[in-house]
Design a protein around this motif. Structure first.
Motif, PDB file in Angstrom:
ATOM      1  N   LEU A   4       0.849  -1.184   0.000  1.00 42.52           N
ATOM      2  CA  LEU A   4       0.000   0.000   0.000  1.00 42.52           C
ATOM      3  C   LEU A   4       0.886   1.235   0.000  1.00 42.52           C
ATOM      4  O   LEU A   4       1.719   1.406   0.888  1.00 42.52           O
ATOM      5  CB  LEU A   4      -0.926  -0.004   1.213  1.00 42.52           C
ATOM      6  CG  LEU A   4      -1.935   1.128   1.273  1.00 42.52           C
ATOM      7  CD1 LEU A   4      -2.942   0.999   0.132  1.00 42.52           C
ATOM      8  CD2 LEU A   4      -2.670   1.121   2.601  1.00 42.52           C
ATOM      9  N   LEU A   5       0.727   2.084  -1.009  1.00 47.61           N
ATOM     10  CA  LEU A   5       1.483   3.334  -1.141  1.00 47.61           C
ATOM     11  C   LEU A   5       0.621   4.488  -0.699  1.00 47.61           C
ATOM     12  O   LEU A   5      -0.544   4.583  -1.096  1.00 47.61           O
ATOM     13  CB  LEU A   5       1.837   3.585  -2.607  1.00 47.61           C
ATOM     14  CG  LEU A   5       3.028   2.915  -3.202  1.00 47.61           C
ATOM     15  CD1 LEU A   5       3.025   3.147  -4.701  1.00 47.61           C
ATOM     16  CD2 LEU A   5       4.297   3.438  -2.610  1.00 47.61           C
ATOM     17  N   SER A  30      -0.486  -0.620  -4.702  1.00 49.14           N
ATOM     18  CA  SER A  30      -1.799   0.021  -4.771  1.00 49.14           C
ATOM     19  C   SER A  30      -1.702   1.315  -3.968  1.00 49.14           C
ATOM     20  O   SER A  30      -0.902   1.415  -3.045  1.00 49.14           O
ATOM     21  CB  SER A  30      -2.899  -0.882  -4.218  1.00 49.14           C
ATOM     22  OG  SER A  30      -2.691  -1.128  -2.844  1.00 49.14           O
ATOM     23  N   THR A  31      -2.501   2.304  -4.332  1.00 45.57           N
ATOM     24  CA  THR A  31      -2.396   3.609  -3.671  1.00 45.57           C
ATOM     25  C   THR A  31      -3.583   3.880  -2.774  1.00 45.57           C
ATOM     26  O   THR A  31      -4.662   3.303  -2.932  1.00 45.57           O
ATOM     27  CB  THR A  31      -2.288   4.754  -4.702  1.00 45.57           C
ATOM     28  OG1 THR A  31      -3.448   4.733  -5.524  1.00 45.57           O
ATOM     29  CG2 THR A  31      -1.044   4.633  -5.537  1.00 45.57           C
ATOM     30  N   PHE A  32      -3.360   4.785  -1.824  1.00 43.84           N
ATOM     31  CA  PHE A  32      -4.403   5.254  -0.928  1.00 43.84           C
ATOM     32  C   PHE A  32      -4.205   6.753  -0.754  1.00 43.84           C
ATOM     33  O   PHE A  32      -3.105   7.194  -0.407  1.00 43.84           O
ATOM     34  CB  PHE A  32      -4.312   4.545   0.423  1.00 43.84           C
ATOM     35  CG  PHE A  32      -5.294   5.040   1.447  1.00 43.84           C
ATOM     36  CD1 PHE A  32      -6.637   4.741   1.329  1.00 43.84           C
ATOM     37  CD2 PHE A  32      -4.876   5.804   2.521  1.00 43.84           C
ATOM     38  CE1 PHE A  32      -7.552   5.192   2.259  1.00 43.84           C
ATOM     39  CE2 PHE A  32      -5.788   6.267   3.460  1.00 43.84           C
ATOM     40  CZ  PHE A  32      -7.125   5.957   3.331  1.00 43.84           C
ATOM     41  N   THR A  33      -5.249   7.543  -1.032  1.00 39.15           N
ATOM     42  CA  THR A  33      -5.184   8.983  -0.831  1.00 39.15           C
ATOM     43  C   THR A  33      -5.343   9.256   0.655  1.00 39.15           C
ATOM     44  O   THR A  33      -6.396   8.993   1.223  1.00 39.15           O
ATOM     45  CB  THR A  33      -6.272   9.701  -1.646  1.00 39.15           C
ATOM     46  OG1 THR A  33      -6.142   9.302  -3.013  1.00 39.15           O
ATOM     47  CG2 THR A  33      -6.143  11.198  -1.528  1.00 39.15           C
ATOM     48  N   ALA A  46      -4.498  -0.969   5.588  1.00 37.55           N
ATOM     49  CA  ALA A  46      -3.598  -1.899   4.896  1.00 37.55           C
ATOM     50  C   ALA A  46      -3.939  -3.339   5.261  1.00 37.55           C
ATOM     51  O   ALA A  46      -3.942  -4.215   4.404  1.00 37.55           O
ATOM     52  CB  ALA A  46      -2.144  -1.590   5.252  1.00 37.55           C
ATOM     53  N   ARG A  47      -4.246  -3.588   6.536  1.00 34.29           N
ATOM     54  CA  ARG A  47      -4.649  -4.933   6.964  1.00 34.29           C
ATOM     55  C   ARG A  47      -5.955  -5.340   6.283  1.00 34.29           C
ATOM     56  O   ARG A  47      -6.108  -6.467   5.829  1.00 34.29           O
ATOM     57  CB  ARG A  47      -4.809  -4.959   8.482  1.00 34.29           C
ATOM     58  CG  ARG A  47      -4.130  -6.140   9.121  1.00 34.29           C
ATOM     59  CD  ARG A  47      -4.426  -6.226  10.597  1.00 34.29           C
ATOM     60  NE  ARG A  47      -3.432  -5.776  11.416  1.00 34.29           N
ATOM     61  CZ  ARG A  47      -3.132  -4.572  11.987  1.00 34.29           C
ATOM     62  NH1 ARG A  47      -3.661  -3.744  11.911  1.00 34.29           N
ATOM     63  NH2 ARG A  47      -2.248  -4.187  12.703  1.00 34.29           N
ATOM     64  N   PHE A  48      -6.901  -4.401   6.210  1.00 34.60           N
ATOM     65  CA  PHE A  48      -8.191  -4.653   5.569  1.00 34.60           C
ATOM     66  C   PHE A  48      -8.026  -4.987   4.085  1.00 34.60           C
ATOM     67  O   PHE A  48      -8.722  -5.842   3.551  1.00 34.60           O
ATOM     68  CB  PHE A  48      -9.096  -3.426   5.745  1.00 34.60           C
ATOM     69  CG  PHE A  48     -10.385  -3.499   4.993  1.00 34.60           C
ATOM     70  CD1 PHE A  48     -11.407  -4.336   5.407  1.00 34.60           C
ATOM     71  CD2 PHE A  48     -10.580  -2.723   3.859  1.00 34.60           C
ATOM     72  CE1 PHE A  48     -12.599  -4.409   4.698  1.00 34.60           C
ATOM     73  CE2 PHE A  48     -11.766  -2.789   3.146  1.00 34.60           C
ATOM     74  CZ  PHE A  48     -12.774  -3.636   3.569  1.00 34.60           C
ATOM     75  N   LYS A  49      -7.075  -4.325   3.411  1.00 38.22           N
ATOM     76  CA  LYS A  49      -6.826  -4.551   1.985  1.00 38.22           C
ATOM     77  C   LYS A  49      -5.868  -5.716   1.731  1.00 38.22           C
ATOM     78  O   LYS A  49      -5.459  -5.938   0.600  1.00 38.22           O
ATOM     79  CB  LYS A  49      -6.247  -3.284   1.344  1.00 38.22           C
ATOM     80  CG  LYS A  49      -7.250  -2.194   1.158  1.00 38.22           C
ATOM     81  CD  LYS A  49      -8.248  -2.616   0.139  1.00 38.22           C
ATOM     82  CE  LYS A  49      -9.010  -1.455  -0.409  1.00 38.22           C
ATOM     83  NZ  LYS A  49      -9.929  -1.832  -1.445  1.00 38.22           N
ATOM     84  N   ASN A  50      -5.509  -6.462   2.778  1.00 37.13           N
ATOM     85  CA  ASN A  50      -4.577  -7.591   2.696  1.00 37.13           C
ATOM     86  C   ASN A  50      -3.215  -7.177   2.140  1.00 37.13           C
ATOM     87  O   ASN A  50      -2.589  -7.923   1.385  1.00 37.13           O
ATOM     88  CB  ASN A  50      -5.157  -8.733   1.856  1.00 37.13           C
ATOM     89  CG  ASN A  50      -6.318  -9.394   2.551  1.00 37.13           C
ATOM     90  OD1 ASN A  50      -6.328  -9.494   3.776  1.00 37.13           O
ATOM     91  ND2 ASN A  50      -7.291  -9.822   1.788  1.00 37.13           N
TER      92      ASN A  50
END
Length: 176
Positions: A4-5, A30-33, A46-50
């Motif tokens: 996760l970025l 994968s990115t997260f704003t 990040a845990r939720f998105k594996n």
């Protein structure tokens, strides 16, 4: 599993573009704003998105300056990559004509022994997100040394052209 970025709290537009370029070069990112999101929430997301790792890209003077790599659930960074400068995908004169967004990432061992520490550090922070060798269709992460400066390139394995940003490092720390 992906990495996760996200960015620091007040990123520049160049840092956001850098994160998007990384996410577009292979399937490992994968990115997260982020917005005003706390570090604790980032780890939960990040845990939720594996995701196995969390990379936070910090800005300074309008550009990316530092990448901190965390294990999801850890409080101390696994590694820190101090960035000298980056070349975004739009700034590269020659780039791959095909999209590589869904291709796996392959970490290519360096030819010289000078970059062995950086290679081992990247292997640690990429963990299971990078293949040990290039496949038929993959995004290759290549390391080079130019005038004593480590450089990281993302190259399309088919066309051998750049498909992601070029990262020029000042220094790095692994296993903090």
């Amino acid at each position: 599993m992906t990495i996760l970025l996200t960015t620091s709290l007040r990123p520049s537009q160049r840092t956001r573009t850098f994160c998007n370029d990384l996410a577009a070069c292979c399937a490992a990112f994968s990115t997260f704003t982020r917005g005003k999101t706390s570090l604790a929430y980032l780890f939960e997301y990040a845990r939720f998105k594996n995701s196995s790792k969390l990379w936070i890209v910090h800005s300074r003077f309008g550009g990316p300056s530092l990448i901190e790599c965390y294990e999801v659930g850890g409080t101390n960074p696994l590694a820190s990559l101090l960035i000298k400068r980056v070349q975004l995908l739009r700034e590269l004169t020659v780039k791959s004509p095909k999209s590589t967004r869904h291709r796996p990432l392959a970490l290519i061992p360096p030819e010289g022994g000078d970059l062995l520490q950086l290679y081992e550090c990247l292997k640690k922070v990429l963990d299971g997100n990078a293949l040990p060798e290039s496949g038929a269709k993959a995004t290759e992460l290549r390391l080079e040394l130019s005038r004593g400066t480590p450089e990281i390139f993302f190259v399309d394995s088919v066309s051998k052209l750049p498909c992601g940003p070029a990262i020029y490092l000042k220094s790095f720390r692994c296993g903090l």
